[in-house]
Design an enzyme around this catalytic site. Structure first.
Site, PDB file in Angstrom:
ATOM      1  N   GLY A  44       0.784  -1.232   0.000  1.00 42.45           N
ATOM      2  CA  GLY A  44       0.000   0.000   0.000  1.00 42.45           C
ATOM      3  C   GLY A  44       0.813   1.277   0.000  1.00 42.45           C
ATOM      4  O   GLY A  44       0.344   2.325  -0.431  1.00 42.45           O
ATOM      5  N   ASP A 103      -5.854   2.143  10.602  1.00 45.96           N
ATOM      6  CA  ASP A 103      -7.261   1.855  10.921  1.00 45.96           C
ATOM      7  C   ASP A 103      -7.349   1.378  12.374  1.00 45.96           C
ATOM      8  O   ASP A 103      -7.452   2.176  13.294  1.00 45.96           O
ATOM      9  CB  ASP A 103      -7.772   0.818   9.917  1.00 45.96           C
ATOM     10  CG  ASP A 103      -9.237   0.462  10.105  1.00 45.96           C
ATOM     11  OD1 ASP A 103      -9.942   1.203  10.799  1.00 45.96           O
ATOM     12  OD2 ASP A 103      -9.681  -0.562   9.556  1.00 45.96           O
TER      13      ASP A 103
HETATM   14  P1  5GP Z   1      -4.743  -1.619  10.834  1.00 43.50           P
HETATM   15  O1  5GP Z   1      -3.790  -2.648  11.352  1.00 43.50           O
HETATM   16  O2  5GP Z   1      -4.449  -0.225  11.314  1.00 43.50           O
HETATM   17  O3  5GP Z   1      -6.170  -2.016  11.079  1.00 43.50           O
HETATM   18  O4  5GP Z   1      -4.699  -1.667   9.268  1.00 43.50           O
HETATM   19  C1  5GP Z   1      -3.725  -1.151   8.482  1.00 43.50           C
HETATM   20  C2  5GP Z   1      -3.809  -1.813   7.120  1.00 43.50           C
HETATM   21  O5  5GP Z   1      -5.139  -2.267   6.850  1.00 43.50           O
HETATM   22  C3  5GP Z   1      -3.477  -0.845   6.029  1.00 43.50           C
HETATM   23  O6  5GP Z   1      -2.116  -0.853   5.735  1.00 43.50           O
HETATM   24  C4  5GP Z   1      -4.311  -1.373   4.874  1.00 43.50           C
HETATM   25  O7  5GP Z   1      -3.615  -2.388   4.215  1.00 43.50           O
HETATM   26  C5  5GP Z   1      -5.521  -1.985   5.536  1.00 43.50           C
HETATM   27  N1  5GP Z   1      -6.657  -1.055   5.554  1.00 43.50           N
HETATM   28  C6  5GP Z   1      -7.174  -0.378   6.590  1.00 43.50           C
HETATM   29  N2  5GP Z   1      -8.207   0.390   6.210  1.00 43.50           N
HETATM   30  C7  5GP Z   1      -8.350   0.203   4.879  1.00 43.50           C
HETATM   31  C8  5GP Z   1      -9.228   0.764   3.886  1.00 43.50           C
HETATM   32  O8  5GP Z   1     -10.119   1.590   4.127  1.00 43.50           O
HETATM   33  N3  5GP Z   1      -9.034   0.328   2.614  1.00 43.50           N
HETATM   34  C9  5GP Z   1      -8.085  -0.581   2.271  1.00 43.50           C
HETATM   35  N4  5GP Z   1      -8.002  -0.915   0.989  1.00 43.50           N
HETATM   36  N5  5GP Z   1      -7.230  -1.112   3.167  1.00 43.50           N
HETATM   37  C10 5GP Z   1      -7.361  -0.719   4.467  1.00 43.50           C
END
Ligand code: 5GP
Length: 180
Positions: A44, A103
């Site tokens: 990403g 996120d």
């Molecule tokens: P976390 O561990 O903070 O939940 O997630 C981080 C990762 O989740 C990001 O690097 C991404 O790959 C994925 N992610 C989180 N939110 C989104 C979103 O709205 N769209 C997409 N495509 N990926 C997300």
């Protein structure tokens, strides 16, 4: 691809301006540090990191890790795997992790802890997008491009089932795409 987008929430122009702003800030903050490592989290980070690094006016080493937290769907599984590790020692180094979106905070919390455990001198995070309403654990990135609501977004590195990463902006998919 573009016909699948319901709404653009961060435009190309906004992204460019955010990269300039973040790059200048990082340049100021790291001007007295010795060769920080800019560590991109694949896949990403690719468009964001390649744009951002042009505006960091310092000698930085560029490295990558592949840390998987989502498994093709639209919500966090909470299952994190290191699929490709960084290729150099982080011991006594200043690390700037470059991420597309924060996120739940789980991915970065895990990676930051790991790098500290390995003896990094400092670990900070730059993210283009932040979804604070999605947090399951407390985590505050030092550098944030823009805060967005708790919606699933694609484009500019972010995928849905590995597609849409090459859109030049960040947007929300039409509901019909999920029904396919
Ligand atoms: P976390 O561990 O903070 O939940 O997630 C981080 C990762 O989740 C990001 O690097 C991404 O790959 C994925 N992610 C989180 N939110 C989104 C979103 O709205 N769209 C997409 N495509 N990926 C997300």
């Amino acid at each position: 691809m573009k016909k699948d987008i319901k709404e653009v929430i961060v435009t190309e122009k906004q992204i460019k301006d955010l990269c300039v702003k973040l790059g200048k800030q990082i340049t100021l903050d790291y001007k007295d540090k010795e060769n920080p490592i800019l560590l991109g989290l694949l896949k990403g980070c690719i468009p964001f990191m390649s744009d951002l690094m042009k505006y960091i006016d310092l000698p930085v080493e560029v490295e990558f890790m592949d840390v998987k937290s989502y498994h093709g769907g639209i919500s966090s599984s909470g299952d994190i795997k290191i699929r490709m590790d960084i290729n150099t020692s982080v011991y006594n180094r200043d690390i700037i992790i470059c991420e597309d979106i924060v996120d739940t905070g789980k991915t970065l919390d895990t990676v930051v802890r790991l790098l500290r455990h390995r003896g990094a001198k400092s670990v900070e995070v730059v993210t283009l997008l932040d979804k604070p309403e999605g947090r399951l654990i407390p985590f505050t990135p030092k550098y944030i491009g823009i805060t967005i609501p708790k919606v699933f977004v694609v484009g500019y590195g972010l995928d849905y089932n590995e597609f849409y990463r090459n859109l030049p902006y960040v947007g929300i998919l039409k509901e019909s795409v999920y029904d396919k």
